[in-house]
Design an enzyme around this catalytic site. Structure first.
Site, PDB file in Angstrom:
ATOM      1  N   ASP A   1      -5.040  -8.459   8.519  1.00 10.98           N
ATOM      2  CA  ASP A   1      -3.827  -8.405   7.692  1.00 10.98           C
ATOM      3  C   ASP A   1      -2.952  -7.220   8.074  1.00 10.98           C
ATOM      4  OD1 ASP A   1      -5.155 -10.464   6.507  1.00 10.98           O
ATOM      5  OD2 ASP A   1      -5.752  -9.340   4.729  1.00 10.98           O
TER       6      ASP A   1
ATOM      7  N   GLU B   1      -8.023   0.501   2.493  1.00 11.95           N
ATOM      8  CA  GLU B   1      -8.462  -0.614   1.645  1.00 11.95           C
ATOM      9  C   GLU B   1      -9.994  -0.656   1.546  1.00 11.95           C
ATOM     10  OE1 GLU B   1      -6.033  -3.916   1.610  1.00 11.95           O
ATOM     11  OE2 GLU B   1      -7.505  -5.240   0.695  1.00 11.95           O
TER      12      GLU B   1
ATOM     13  N   SER C   1      -1.198  -6.555  -0.237  1.00 17.54           N
ATOM     14  CA  SER C   1      -1.858  -5.241  -0.200  1.00 17.54           C
ATOM     15  C   SER C   1      -1.707  -4.585   1.178  1.00 17.54           C
ATOM     16  CB  SER C   1      -3.333  -5.345  -0.592  1.00 17.54           C
ATOM     17  OG  SER C   1      -3.943  -6.394   0.095  1.00 17.54           O
TER      18      SER C   1
END
Ligand code: GLA
Length: 386
Positions: free
Chosen positions: A169, A157, A125
């Protein structure tokens, strides 16, 4: 799914792409759930990635085409809302963030696809968000710097997809560097690279194949338990902002004010931050034995204090403990399944993986997938657009 396939998929629908971008997934060597507690993490970008082909569009709609899924959406970049297609919201979230920051994004076409395993804890993602953010930034010359791209990808996100993740991330996907691990201070966003390609050893991922349905809700439960700990210490008069500012001595002083669970969660975070520091020191000293030991200690903390492991990943780590060729291992990522990350002597990888695959199958009736991770550069445009 390679560059050629993505470019061809783009060409067959929209003509020649103007830009090709690659955006990697990540591993995390150590430092789990520390990012949202403003502590330390040690991730690296790896050679599982998403490729994007992009060009401005003459239409009044933008198109996002997920080549792997053979699915697409069209939307007006000035006026759209959340999609019923889960994958699309990672891309729409990025455009939404750009819009919120005052950019007017013209219509564009984008085809993308890659080879990051889904649900394995390798941040497909973040790769999607960061690749699209960098692609749009380049395509329309928006002049947004890399750190802002990371922040807006994370916010996409948090706000659009609704997953309250930390910054690790996206940071790893954008700031990754070949052969180096990235130690990130999630409070100051200062970072430092440590050599992580170690002669004779490889980072090997064992994918448990378990995708725990509780991961999102339990993730948020852990976050609030940490916040509760911080709030109680603040009520006691401690001048702290996050668990980053907390020591074990401070936690012990107020142990009777904290519920046993909250104490346990906070103790894990404080110790895990220290383990990241120790692991970095070990890397700098080329002391792989200590580095591997820290991975096992992290696993123990996640299993006993933070309680985010599952029997499958516990098994996969435990099975390596008596194997001298494995220096260390732990469950990686948000938790409740996904991959374990292991540091293994190169010549013993096949043997170890085959044995483990067999015992894993016997014990859980699950097939083990094995990935050898090479550390690569972060999100970037690719030159050879033909
Ligand atoms: C997920 C989140 C990250 C981080 C890890 C746990 O990958 O997206 O922000 O919190 O879990 O370390």
């Amino acid at each position: 799914m390679d560059q050629k396939t993505i470019k061809e998929a783009f060409q067959s629908r929209y003509g020649d792409p103007k830009l090709v971008v690659r955006s990697p997934g990540r591993v995390n060597l150590i430092g789990e759930h520390t990012d949202y507690n403003l502590g330390f993490v040690l991730p690296a970008a790896v050679d599982k990635e998403i490729i994007f082909a992009l060009a401005p569009s003459a239409d009044d709609q933008a198109q996002l085409h997920a080549v792997d899924l053979n699915d697409q959406i069209g939307f007006d970049p000035q006026n759209f809302s959340k999609s019923e297609k889960n994958w699309a919201n990672y891309g729409l979230g990025v455009v939404d963030q750009l819009r919120q920051r005052g950019y007017t994004i013209p219509p564009f076409n984008c085809a993308f696809g890659g080879n990051i395993p889904q649900g394995a804890g390798m941040s497909s993602s973040a790769a999607l968000e960061c690749g699209l953010a960098l692609g749009i930034n380049e395509l329309f010359d928006l002049g947004i710097d890399k750190i802002e791209l990371v922040k807006l990808a994370q916010k996409a996100e948090n706000e659009f997809v609704g997953m309250n993740c930390g910054i690790m991330d996206q940071f790893a996907s954008v700031f990754g560097k070949a052969r180096q691990a990235l130690k990130l201070d999630c409070r100051s966003l200062e970072y430092q690279y440590y050599p992580a390609e170690i002669a004779g050893y490889k980072i090997v991922l064992f994918n448990s194949g378990v995708k725990h349905s509780l991961v999102d809700s339990e993730y948020n439960v852990r976050r609030s338990q940490c916040e509760e700990g911080v709030a109680i210490l603040q009520q006691q008069g401690e001048e702290i902002e996050s668990l980053r500012d907390v020591t074990l001595a401070m936690l012990n002083k107020y142990q009777d004010k904290l519920s046993p669970i909250v104490y346990q969660r906070c103790a894990y975070i404080v110790r895990e931050n220290q383990r990241v520091e120790d692991a970095c020191q070990a890397l700098a000293n080329q002391d792989l034995a200590t580095f591997g030991q820290k991975l096992y200690e992290s696993q123990q903390g996640m299993q006993q204090e933070y309680e985010i492991t599952v029997p499958e990943t516990e098994f996969l780590v435990d099975q390596t403990r008596n194997e001298p060729a494995v220096l260390g291992g732990r469950q990686m990522g948000g938790g409740f399944g996904g991959c374990t990350i292991n540091l293994i002597e190169e010549s013993a990888i096949d043997r170890t993986a085959n044995q483990l695959a067999q015992t894993y199958k016997e014990s859980f009736s699950l097939d083990l997938e094995v990935y050898i991770a090479d550390i690569v550069n972060g999100t970037e445009t690719m030159d050879n657009v033909r």
